[in-house]
Design a protein around this motif. Structure first.
Motif, short mmCIF file in Angstrom:
data_model
loop_
_atom_site.label_atom_id
_atom_site.label_comp_id
_atom_site.label_asym_id
_atom_site.label_seq_id
_atom_site.Cartn_x
_atom_site.Cartn_y
_atom_site.Cartn_z
N VAL A 316 0.85 -1.18 0.00
CA VAL A 316 0.00 0.00 0.00
C VAL A 316 0.89 1.23 0.00
O VAL A 316 2.04 1.20 0.43
N CYS A 318 1.49 4.61 1.59
CA CYS A 318 1.26 5.52 2.71
C CYS A 318 2.06 6.79 2.47
O CYS A 318 3.27 6.73 2.19
N GLN A 326 -0.35 -4.18 3.52
CA GLN A 326 -1.62 -4.40 4.24
C GLN A 326 -2.00 -5.87 4.18
O GLN A 326 -1.93 -6.50 3.13
N ARG A 486 -9.47 1.39 -1.78
CA ARG A 486 -8.13 1.31 -2.38
C ARG A 486 -8.30 0.95 -3.85
O ARG A 486 -8.95 -0.04 -4.18
N MET A 521 -1.05 0.06 -3.77
CA MET A 521 -2.42 0.53 -4.00
C MET A 521 -2.56 1.93 -3.42
O MET A 521 -1.91 2.27 -2.43
N THR A 522 -3.42 2.72 -4.03
CA THR A 522 -3.66 4.09 -3.57
C THR A 522 -4.95 4.11 -2.75
O THR A 522 -6.01 3.75 -3.24
N GLU A 523 -4.83 4.54 -1.51
CA GLU A 523 -6.01 4.62 -0.64
C GLU A 523 -6.66 5.99 -0.80
O GLU A 523 -5.98 7.02 -0.82
N SER A 524 -7.97 6.00 -0.90
CA SER A 524 -8.74 7.24 -1.07
C SER A 524 -10.02 7.14 -0.27
O SER A 524 -10.37 6.09 0.26
N SER A 589 -12.42 -2.43 -0.57
CA SER A 589 -12.87 -1.69 0.61
C SER A 589 -12.67 -2.55 1.85
O SER A 589 -12.24 -3.70 1.76
#
Length: 691
Positions: A316, A318, A326, A486, A521-524, A589
Motif C-alpha cells: 500500500v 502511505c 496491508q 483502495r 495501491m492508492t487509498e482514497s 474496501s
C-alpha cells in the motif's frame, strides 16, 4: 568593672554553648551510625540465612554456597550482638553526660541571664522614679511607695546577680567535666567492643576465612578466562555483522528470500486515531503456523493479531511512510497496515504471508513447494483459492440465475433485464485492453467526457444531462456517505449490461497485478452524493477524480469476496471518436462493498425522484405562466374597452360644448348692434380699441 567582667564571662559562656552544640552533633552522628550499623549487620545476617529459600532462575541447588553463607550468617549475627551492646554503652556513657550539660546547665545560664536583665531593668526604673521626687513636702504616701519600690528592686537585683555570678563561675568546672566524661565513656565502650570481637574471632574462624579467600581467587580466575573468550567472540561477531548494521542493506548482496513460510522481526503498525490521522507503534511480529502474532516490549508472550490462512496481502502507498503493506483477513472483517524496516524485509514479509495464506506450511517440504508455486505468481495478492478459480466455479450459477435473484448490491440505469444466458469473455473485455493501475489521470486525458467531468470540481451536475442553473453540490445533495477504498485498476470494457463485466474485470486486474508484481495501491475516500462519486485524497482533501452519477450505469460487488466492488462509467469519446465508451473501475474496501453499492443505488433513486420533482415543478411554473399571460391579455382587452368608452364620452361632451358656445356668440352680436346705434360715431371709436 563588674559589668565589664560580667561581659567577659557571658562571652565565654556563649562560646562554650556553641562548641558543645557542635560536639553534641558529632557524637550524635557516631551514636546514630552505630545504631544503623547494628541494624544493617542484623539485616545482613537475616538475608544470608534466607539464601537457601531463594529460587534463582539461573542458579541451581548449590549446597556448598548455602552452607558457606550460613556460616557467615552465624558470625555476622554474633557481630551484630556486639554492635548492639556497643550502641547501648555509647548511649549511657557518651550521650547522656553531654546531653545533660547541654540541656540543663547551659539552659540554666541562659535563664539566669534573662532574669538578671529583668531585675536590672526594674531597678533602673525604680531609681528613676525616686530621683524625680520633689524637695517640697507633698504626699508622704507616694514617697513611701517609691522608697519601697527601690528597696524591693535593689534586693531582687542583688540576689539574682549573686546566683547568676555563681552559675557562671561553676560553668568553668562543668565545662571540663562535660568534655571529659563523654570521651571517657566512648573509649571504654570501644575497648569493650574490641574485646568481645577478639573473643569471637577464634582460630577456627580464621581458617574458614582463609579457605573462602582461596575459593574467591579461583572463581575470579575462571571469570577472567570466560571474559576473554567472550571478548574474542564479540570481535568475531562485529566483523561478520558489519553489513547488517545498515537499515536498508544492498538487495544485490542480500537478496530477499521469497520461499519462506516463517518470519519474525520488528514492524511498525498503524493505529487510526481519527478520520485522516493515525499513529505508528513498533512491535515484534512473528508467524506461528497460520497465525500472525505480535509481542510488545516487556510482554511475557505474544498475542494473536490475525488468522492469515486464506488472507490477502499487498503493498500500500502511505504518504508518510515507506515499505508499507496491508494484510486483510479472508472475510475482510479485519485488516492491518504494517511497515517494514527495509525493502528486503518488506518483500520477505509479503512473500511469507502470501505463502502462509496458501497453507503451504502444512506440507512436508514447504520451502520447495513455495518455490514451485511462486514461479507462476498468479495467486500473489488474492485469497486462496484464487479469484479466477472462484469466478470460473461461480459462472454456471450466475448464468442460470433467474432475474429475481439479483441482489441489491448490483444495479444498472434503466435496465432490469435478466443476465445473458451465454456469452464469451472476449465479448466483455478485449484481451489486449490496457490496464491502468494508478488512480491519476491517463484515463481522464484519453476521455474528453471524463476529463470534462473531472474538471468540474465543486459544481453540481444535472443527473439526467438537462440544462439548468448550476449550484454547489454541497447545498443540494441530500446524501453524503464516505467510504475508505483502495484503487486496484481500471480498463475499458465492451459491454455494460451485466454484472459479469465487473467480475471479469476484477479477475483480469488482479491476475495482471500478480503477474507484474504490482503490490502498491492508492487509498482514497469515496464520497457518494446524489450528483456524483468523488475520490478524495485522505491527506490533502483534494478531489482526485469525479464521476457524474448519471454516467455510472452499472455497479456490483463480488459475491464471495465482499471487499471487492466495481462500477462501469459510460463516457462520450475514447480511443475511437464519436462513440460512447465504457470503463470499469475496480476497488477494494474494508468489507463494505455491498454498503457502497447500496449507497450508490440510493443516490440514483434520490436523484431520479429529485428530477421528477424538478420536472413537475417546471410544468407547474409553465402552467402558471400561461395563466398569467391569459390574465394579462384579458386585462388589456378590458382596458381597451374602457378607453374606447371614455373616448366616446369625451366626444359627446365636446359636441355639446360647441353647440352652447355658438348660441352665445349670436346673442352678443345682436346686443352690440343696438348699442352702436345709440352711441353714434364717438362711441364706436371709443369701443374699437377696447375690442
Amino acid at each position: 568593672q563588674t559589668r565589664s567582667l560580667l561581659g567577659v564571662f557571658e562571652e565565654d559562656a556563649a562560646a562554650i554553648s556553641n562548641y558543645i552544640n557542635q560536639l553534641f552533633q558529632a557524637m550524635h552522628r557516631i551514636y546514630d551510625a552505630q545504631n544503623e550499623l547494628s541494624a544493617a549487620t542484623h539485616l545482613t545476617s537475616k538475608l544470608l540465612k534466607e539464601y537457601e529459600k531463594q529460587r534463582f532462575p539461573l542458579g541451581g541447588d548449590d549446597e556448598v554456597m548455602t552452607s558457606t553463607l550460613q556460616q557467615f550468617a552465624k558470625v555476622i549475627d554474633e557481630l551484630s550482638s556486639c554492635h548492639a551492646v556497643l550502641s547501648t554503652q555509647l548511649a549511657d556513657a557518651m550521650m547522656f553526660p553531654i546531653t545533660q550539660f547541654k540541656e540543663r546547665d547551659l539552659k540554666e545560664i541562659l535563664t539566669l541571664k534573662e532574669v538578671f536583665q529583668i531585675a536590672s531593668n526594674d531597678h533602673d526604673a525604680a531609681i528613676t522614679r525616686y530621683s524625680r521626687l520633689s524637695k517640697r513636702k507633698e504626699n508622704e504616701k507616694i514617697k513611701a511607695e517609691v522608697t519601697e519600690d527601690v528597696y524591693t528592686s535593689r534586693k531582687k537585683q542583688h540576689q539574682t546577680m549573686m546566683h547568676y555570678f555563681c552559675a557562671l563561675n561553676t560553668l568553668q568546672y562543668k565545662k571540663k567535666i562535660s568534655l571529659l566524661e563523654p570521651l571517657l565513656g566512648y573509649m571504654q565502650a570501644q575497648i569493650s567492643f574490641f574485646k568481645m570481637g577478639s573473643e569471637n574471632l577464634t582460630e577456627q574462624l580464621e581458617e574458614f576465612l582463609t579457605n573462602i579467600g582461596t575459593s574467591v581467587q579461583n572463581v575470579r580466575r575462571e571469570m577472567d578466562c570466560e571474559v576473554e573468550n567472550m571478548q574474542q567472540t564479540i570481535e568475531d561477531l562485529e566483523v561478520a555483522s558489519d553489513p547488517l548494521y545498515l537499515p536498508d542493506p544492498d538487495p544485490i548482496k542480500f537478496p530477499a528470500h521469497r520461499n519462506l513460510t516463517r518470519k519474525a522481526g520488528y514492524l511498525n503498525t498503524r493505529n487510526k486515531t481519527g478520520l485522516v490521522s493515525s499513529s505508528w507503534e513498533r512491535q515484534f511480529y512473528f508467524t506461528q503456523g497460520g497465525n500472525l502474532m505480535s509481542q510488545a516490549r516487556g510482554d511475557v508472550a505474544g498475542g494473536l493479531v490475525m488468522d492469515i490462512d486464506n488472507c490477502s496481502v499487498m503493498a500500500v502507498d502511505c504518504e508518510d511512510r515507506r515499505y508499507c503493506f496491508q494484510i486483510t483477513s479472508f472475510d475482510g472483517k479485519k485488516s492491518s497496515i504494517l511497515q517494514a524496516e527495509s525493502k528486503k524485509d518488506y518483500e520477505e514479509w509479503i512473500c511469507t504471508i502470501n505463502n502462509i495464506s496458501k497453507q503451504i506450511y502444512l506440507s512436508e517440504n514447504p520451502e520447495e513447494i513455495a518455490a514451485r508455486v511462486n514461479q507462476s505468481a498468479l495467486e500473489a495478492v488474492t485469497p486462496s483459492p484464487s479469484f479466477q478459480q472462484r469466478h470460473e466455479s461461480m459462472r454456471p450459477a450466475v448464468q442460470s440465475r433467474p432475474p429475481a435473484a439479483r441482489t441489491s448490491s448490483t444495479g444498472s440505469l434503466g435496465s432490469d433485464s435478466a443476465a445473458l444466458s451465454a456469452f464469451s469473455l472476449d465479448s466483455l473485455v478485449a484481451p489486449d485492453t490496457p490496464i491502468q493501475f494508478d488512480i491519476i489521470s491517463p484515463v481522464s486525458e484519453d476521455l474528453p467526457g471524463q476529463a470534462k467531468s473531472s474538471g468540474q470540481l465543486g459544481r453540481r451536475t444535472n443527473p439526467f444531462g438537462e440544462s439548468g442553473g448550476s449550484k454547489p453540490e454541497t447545498e443540494d445533495s441530500i446524501l453524503h456517505q464516505l467510504f475508505i477504498v483502495r484503487f486496484l485498476g481500471s480498463m475499458e470494457v465492451k459491454s455494460d449490461e451485466s454484472p459479469d463485466v465487473v467480475y471479469e474485470t476484477m479477475r483480469q486486474i488482479l491476475a495482471a497485478r500478480a503477474i507484474h508484481n504490482v503490490f502498491r495501491m492508492t487509498e482514497s475516500h469515496l464520497l457518494v452524493t446524489c450528483d456524483c462519486l468523488k475520490l478524495i485524497d485522505p491527506q490533502t482533501q483534494v478531489t482526485r477524480l469525479q464521476f457524474p452519477l448519471p454516467n455510472v450505469v452499472l455497479y456490483a460487488t463480488h459475491q464471495e469476496n465482499k471487499r471487492l466492488f466495481g462500477f462501469v462509467l459510460r463516457t462520450s469519446g475514447g480511443r475511437v471518436e464519436s462513440r460512447q465508451t465504457s470503463i470499469c473501475y475496480i476497488f477494494e474496501s474494508n468489507n463494505e462493498g455491498e454498503k457502497i453499492c447500496d449507497s450508490v443505488g440510493l443516490a440514483k433513486q434520490i436523484a431520479f425522484h429529485a428530477e421528477l420533482d424538478r420536472k413537475a415543478s417546471e410544468k407547474q411554473k409553465e402552467i402558471d405562466r400561461v395563466k398569467e399571460k391569459q390574465q394579462k391579455e384579458l386585462n388589456k382587452q378590458k382596458q381597451i374597452e374602457k378607453d374606447l368608452e371614455e373616448q366616446s364620452r369625451l366626444i359627446a361632451a365636446s359636441s355639446r360644448s360647441n353647440q352652447s358656445s355658438t348660441e352665445g356668440q349670436l346673442v352678443v352680436v345682436s346686443s352690440s348692434q343696438s348699442e352702436d346705434s345709440d352711441l353714434g360715431e364717438d362711441g364706436k371709436k371709443k369701443r374699437e380699441p377696447e375690442a
